[in-house]
Design a protein around this motif. Sequence first.
Motif, PDB file in Angstrom:
ATOM      1  N   THR A 246       4.552  18.633   0.046  1.00  0.00           N
ATOM      2  CA  THR A 246       4.883  18.128   1.373  1.00  0.00           C
ATOM      3  C   THR A 246       5.259  16.654   1.333  1.00  0.00           C
ATOM      4  OG1 THR A 246       3.279  19.689   2.293  1.00  0.00           O
ATOM      5  CG2 THR A 246       4.050  17.941   3.744  1.00  0.00           C
ATOM      6  N   THR A 247       4.451  15.879   0.646  1.00  0.00           N
ATOM      7  CA  THR A 247       4.685  14.450   0.499  1.00  0.00           C
ATOM      8  C   THR A 247       3.763  13.934  -0.598  1.00  0.00           C
ATOM      9  OG1 THR A 247       4.639  12.302   1.632  1.00  0.00           O
ATOM     10  CG2 THR A 247       2.947  13.869   2.235  1.00  0.00           C
ATOM     11  N   VAL A 248       3.970  12.717  -1.012  1.00  0.00           N
ATOM     12  CA  VAL A 248       3.055  12.069  -1.950  1.00  0.00           C
ATOM     13  C   VAL A 248       2.181  11.117  -1.141  1.00  0.00           C
ATOM     14  CG1 VAL A 248       2.842  10.480  -3.897  1.00  0.00           C
ATOM     15  CG2 VAL A 248       4.616  12.246  -3.907  1.00  0.00           C
ATOM     16  N   GLU A 249       0.875  11.284  -1.268  1.00  0.00           N
ATOM     17  CA  GLU A 249      -0.063  10.474  -0.504  1.00  0.00           C
ATOM     18  C   GLU A 249      -0.992   9.703  -1.434  1.00  0.00           C
ATOM     19  OE1 GLU A 249      -0.527  12.882   3.653  1.00  0.00           O
ATOM     20  OE2 GLU A 249      -1.901  13.431   2.045  1.00  0.00           O
ATOM     21  N   GLY A 250      -1.642   8.725  -0.865  1.00  0.00           N
ATOM     22  CA  GLY A 250      -2.602   7.969  -1.641  1.00  0.00           C
ATOM     23  C   GLY A 250      -3.599   7.298  -0.729  1.00  0.00           C
ATOM     24  N   TYR A 251      -4.755   7.016  -1.272  1.00  0.00           N
ATOM     25  CA  TYR A 251      -5.752   6.345  -0.444  1.00  0.00           C
ATOM     26  C   TYR A 251      -6.608   5.393  -1.257  1.00  0.00           C
ATOM     27  CZ  TYR A 251      -9.035  10.008  -2.081  1.00  0.00           C
ATOM     28  OH  TYR A 251      -9.796  10.860  -2.846  1.00  0.00           O
ATOM     29  N   GLY A 252      -7.291   4.559  -0.533  1.00  0.00           N
ATOM     30  CA  GLY A 252      -8.187   3.561  -1.092  1.00  0.00           C
ATOM     31  C   GLY A 252      -8.951   2.979   0.078  1.00  0.00           C
ATOM     32  N   TYR A 253      -8.982   1.668   0.187  1.00  0.00           N
ATOM     33  CA  TYR A 253      -9.603   1.008   1.334  1.00  0.00           C
ATOM     34  C   TYR A 253      -8.533   0.232   2.091  1.00  0.00           C
ATOM     35  CZ  TYR A 253     -14.120   1.882  -0.946  1.00  0.00           C
ATOM     36  OH  TYR A 253     -15.218   2.469  -1.532  1.00  0.00           O
ATOM     37  N   LEU A 254      -8.335   0.579   3.359  1.00  0.00           N
ATOM     38  CA  LEU A 254      -7.466  -0.231   4.212  1.00  0.00           C
ATOM     39  C   LEU A 254      -8.255  -1.463   4.642  1.00  0.00           C
ATOM     40  CD1 LEU A 254      -5.609   2.249   6.609  1.00  0.00           C
ATOM     41  CD2 LEU A 254      -4.894   1.377   4.383  1.00  0.00           C
ATOM     42  N   VAL A 255      -7.613  -2.625   4.554  1.00  0.00           N
ATOM     43  CA  VAL A 255      -8.300  -3.868   4.902  1.00  0.00           C
ATOM     44  C   VAL A 255      -7.483  -4.685   5.897  1.00  0.00           C
ATOM     45  CG1 VAL A 255      -9.471  -3.987   2.662  1.00  0.00           C
ATOM     46  CG2 VAL A 255      -7.275  -5.143   2.945  1.00  0.00           C
ATOM     47  N   ASN A 256      -8.185  -5.336   6.793  1.00  0.00           N
ATOM     48  CA  ASN A 256      -7.554  -6.257   7.734  1.00  0.00           C
ATOM     49  C   ASN A 256      -7.421  -7.605   7.029  1.00  0.00           C
ATOM     50  OD1 ASN A 256      -7.247  -8.311   9.809  1.00  0.00           O
ATOM     51  ND2 ASN A 256      -7.711  -6.703  11.292  1.00  0.00           N
ATOM     52  N   THR A 257      -6.214  -7.927   6.634  1.00  0.00           N
ATOM     53  CA  THR A 257      -6.001  -9.138   5.821  1.00  0.00           C
ATOM     54  C   THR A 257      -6.353 -10.420   6.569  1.00  0.00           C
ATOM     55  OG1 THR A 257      -3.662  -9.202   6.489  1.00  0.00           O
ATOM     56  CG2 THR A 257      -4.192  -8.037   4.452  1.00  0.00           C
ATOM     57  N   LYS A 258      -6.118 -10.459   7.871  1.00  0.00           N
ATOM     58  CA  LYS A 258      -6.414 -11.660   8.648  1.00  0.00           C
ATOM     59  C   LYS A 258      -7.901 -12.007   8.597  1.00  0.00           C
ATOM     60  CE  LYS A 258      -2.824 -12.293  12.166  1.00  0.00           C
ATOM     61  NZ  LYS A 258      -2.563 -12.326  13.629  1.00  0.00           N
ATOM     62  N   MET A 259      -8.721 -10.977   8.702  1.00  0.00           N
ATOM     63  CA  MET A 259     -10.167 -11.213   8.714  1.00  0.00           C
ATOM     64  C   MET A 259     -10.646 -11.762   7.372  1.00  0.00           C
ATOM     65  SD  MET A 259     -11.420  -7.841  10.817  1.00  0.00           S
ATOM     66  CE  MET A 259     -11.026  -7.626  12.572  1.00  0.00           C
ATOM     67  N   PHE A 260     -10.126 -11.186   6.292  1.00  0.00           N
ATOM     68  CA  PHE A 260     -10.539 -11.660   4.977  1.00  0.00           C
ATOM     69  C   PHE A 260     -10.007 -13.068   4.695  1.00  0.00           C
ATOM     70  CE2 PHE A 260     -11.567  -7.211   4.237  1.00  0.00           C
ATOM     71  CZ  PHE A 260     -12.744  -7.319   3.509  1.00  0.00           C
ATOM     72  N   GLU A 261      -8.773 -13.305   5.084  1.00  0.00           N
ATOM     73  CA  GLU A 261      -8.198 -14.641   4.876  1.00  0.00           C
ATOM     74  C   GLU A 261      -8.964 -15.705   5.657  1.00  0.00           C
ATOM     75  OE1 GLU A 261      -4.185 -13.981   6.008  1.00  0.00           O
ATOM     76  OE2 GLU A 261      -3.644 -12.968   4.127  1.00  0.00           O
ATOM     77  N   SER A 262      -9.389 -15.356   6.868  1.00  0.00           N
ATOM     78  CA  SER A 262     -10.166 -16.307   7.670  1.00  0.00           C
ATOM     79  C   SER A 262     -11.525 -16.588   7.043  1.00  0.00           C
ATOM     80  CB  SER A 262     -10.355 -15.768   9.089  1.00  0.00           C
ATOM     81  OG  SER A 262      -9.113 -15.731   9.772  1.00  0.00           O
ATOM     82  N   ALA A 263     -12.010 -15.599   6.264  1.00  0.00           N
ATOM     83  CA  ALA A 263     -13.289 -15.776   5.573  1.00  0.00           C
ATOM     84  C   ALA A 263     -13.102 -16.451   4.216  1.00  0.00           C
ATOM     85  CB  ALA A 263     -13.973 -14.426   5.395  1.00  0.00           C
ATOM     86  N   GLY A 264     -11.853 -16.774   3.879  1.00  0.00           N
ATOM     87  CA  GLY A 264     -11.570 -17.433   2.612  1.00  0.00           C
ATOM     88  C   GLY A 264     -11.495 -16.492   1.428  1.00  0.00           C
TER      89      GLY A 264
ATOM     90  N   VAL B 155       0.933   2.619  -2.343  1.00  0.00           N
ATOM     91  CA  VAL B 155       0.890   4.009  -2.800  1.00  0.00           C
ATOM     92  C   VAL B 155       2.180   4.362  -3.528  1.00  0.00           C
ATOM     93  CG1 VAL B 155       0.761   6.426  -2.052  1.00  0.00           C
ATOM     94  CG2 VAL B 155      -0.695   4.690  -0.969  1.00  0.00           C
ATOM     95  N   TYR B 156       3.301   3.965  -2.946  1.00  0.00           N
ATOM     96  CA  TYR B 156       4.601   4.244  -3.561  1.00  0.00           C
ATOM     97  C   TYR B 156       4.688   3.624  -4.958  1.00  0.00           C
ATOM     98  CZ  TYR B 156       9.658   4.208  -4.308  1.00  0.00           C
ATOM     99  OH  TYR B 156      10.913   4.379  -4.842  1.00  0.00           O
ATOM    100  N   ASP B 157       4.271   2.380  -5.082  1.00  0.00           N
ATOM    101  CA  ASP B 157       4.335   1.691  -6.382  1.00  0.00           C
ATOM    102  C   ASP B 157       3.411   2.360  -7.405  1.00  0.00           C
ATOM    103  OD1 ASP B 157       6.163  -0.108  -5.367  1.00  0.00           O
ATOM    104  OD2 ASP B 157       4.677  -1.671  -4.958  1.00  0.00           O
ATOM    105  N   ALA B 158       2.240   2.787  -6.951  1.00  0.00           N
ATOM    106  CA  ALA B 158       1.302   3.459  -7.856  1.00  0.00           C
ATOM    107  C   ALA B 158       1.862   4.800  -8.312  1.00  0.00           C
ATOM    108  CB  ALA B 158      -0.039   3.660  -7.160  1.00  0.00           C
ATOM    109  N   PHE B 159       2.540   5.488  -7.400  1.00  0.00           N
ATOM    110  CA  PHE B 159       3.155   6.779  -7.731  1.00  0.00           C
ATOM    111  C   PHE B 159       4.271   6.595  -8.751  1.00  0.00           C
ATOM    112  CE2 PHE B 159       6.634   9.799  -6.318  1.00  0.00           C
ATOM    113  CZ  PHE B 159       6.180  10.868  -7.075  1.00  0.00           C
ATOM    114  N   LYS B 160       5.113   5.605  -8.535  1.00  0.00           N
ATOM    115  CA  LYS B 160       6.240   5.378  -9.434  1.00  0.00           C
ATOM    116  C   LYS B 160       5.782   4.910 -10.814  1.00  0.00           C
ATOM    117  CE  LYS B 160      10.097   5.616  -8.266  1.00  0.00           C
ATOM    118  NZ  LYS B 160      11.052   6.731  -8.280  1.00  0.00           N
ATOM    119  N   SER B 161       4.696   4.143 -10.857  1.00  0.00           N
ATOM    120  CA  SER B 161       4.203   3.646 -12.145  1.00  0.00           C
ATOM    121  C   SER B 161       3.415   4.700 -12.905  1.00  0.00           C
ATOM    122  CB  SER B 161       3.317   2.419 -11.926  1.00  0.00           C
ATOM    123  OG  SER B 161       2.066   2.795 -11.356  1.00  0.00           O
ATOM    124  N   GLY B 162       2.833   5.640 -12.177  1.00  0.00           N
ATOM    125  CA  GLY B 162       2.031   6.684 -12.813  1.00  0.00           C
ATOM    126  C   GLY B 162       0.623   6.231 -13.159  1.00  0.00           C
TER     127      GLY B 162
END
Length: 434
Positions: free
Chosen positions: A133-151, A375-382
Amino acid sequence: MKLKNFLSCVLATCLVALSFFGCYRSDVTKITMFNMKLEQAAAFQKAINEYKKLNHNADIVLETYGGSQGHHAPLKAKMQSDPPAIFPLAGINDLYDYMETIDDLNDQKWASLCLSSVTQDITVDGKIYGLPTTVEGYGYLVNTKMFESAGVDVMSMYTFEGMKAGFTKLKQKIDSGSLKSEFPDLKAVFAMPAKETWVIGEHAIAPILQKDFANAKETFAAKTIPFKGSELYKQIIDFQVSFTDCPNNPSALTSVDYATALNQGFLMGKYAVIQQGNWVESLIKDQDPDMLDDIDMIPYNVPDGSTDGKFIVGPSCYWTINKNASKDQIELAKDFLNWLYTSDEGKYILTKDADFILPTGYADVKGLSKFHKRVYDAFKSGDSIPLPLINAAPTSWTQNVAGANVQNYLSGGNWNSLIDDMKNRWREIRATKN
């Protein structure tokens, strides 16, 4: 007399029209497409509508199920009551469960275009039985603003130790209240929908299965599971719990569902991290498209560092065709899938509206979000953890056994006893299936 002749003409015209309409309708071929991709249902419906404009005698009905109910029970019930012409299989387990029902698709146009890496687990004796159907991937989605504000640099969290340090630093900032003015709704680092057994069981266990098995076919053939990574599994769960808003009362997490954690939690700024995949891009676009710029994905790192930097990637399900449907239905089903995955119109809808990475390796790269591109980059790199591993475990084991046992653990159960149960149930299910 003139009126009588006029009425006769009108009546004759109506009869001819009705006769023509009756013939037209009798030529219509109707099929059902049973769909398990809840987030992409609107895109599939759009594709069906476009296809029907080109093929007036085609009547394709989309039936969608998904979310927390899983796919095994709804599919089994549907196949027993009203078998669809097109339906999805989740992997090698489903392939053998439905082998007597599905058609060989080797001669289809899309089959020659797909990358072998995405069809290998749906191929038997050189014959391809499903369209990824499609190529999918997962990990942890992160809110970059929150982490950047925390340094915290998001890229520093591509290893487990880096992720642990980043989560810890953000937690300290939340607990101290120093981020309150910028993120007033932020409650905790991590959103954990432990009510969903597919999150804490099916998805959380992929890197653990890799400790025992090299690929999906080896996993499927295994009569028992060594569970070399059982302690790592516990450490992952404990790690996640420690960064939620109820680390001292983990049983409360078993009432948190998908929508609460994602829609009313992560996307509302209450949590900075959630275990999720690229399939939610369409959902985020619908709810808050501006937020896509603030979301990235980091790998599903495990405490021993063995999977540092690796995303879990691969086809999660495959379109198959019911060989017991009528000849006309089978022809329509094959033509529609070919149009959907090989025509310019079909590919446009899949890559633009569904945000799919096609099994041919094609994607709308410029239109992908940051986390989708990971996900796309990980799929293409294998260089990734194979997602099909989780669908090669015994049917329903990842959710109904592993996931359910993790829920028991969060509610106070003994981990070692629960691991013993997981091992025993693997062996029992395999003994009845093979």
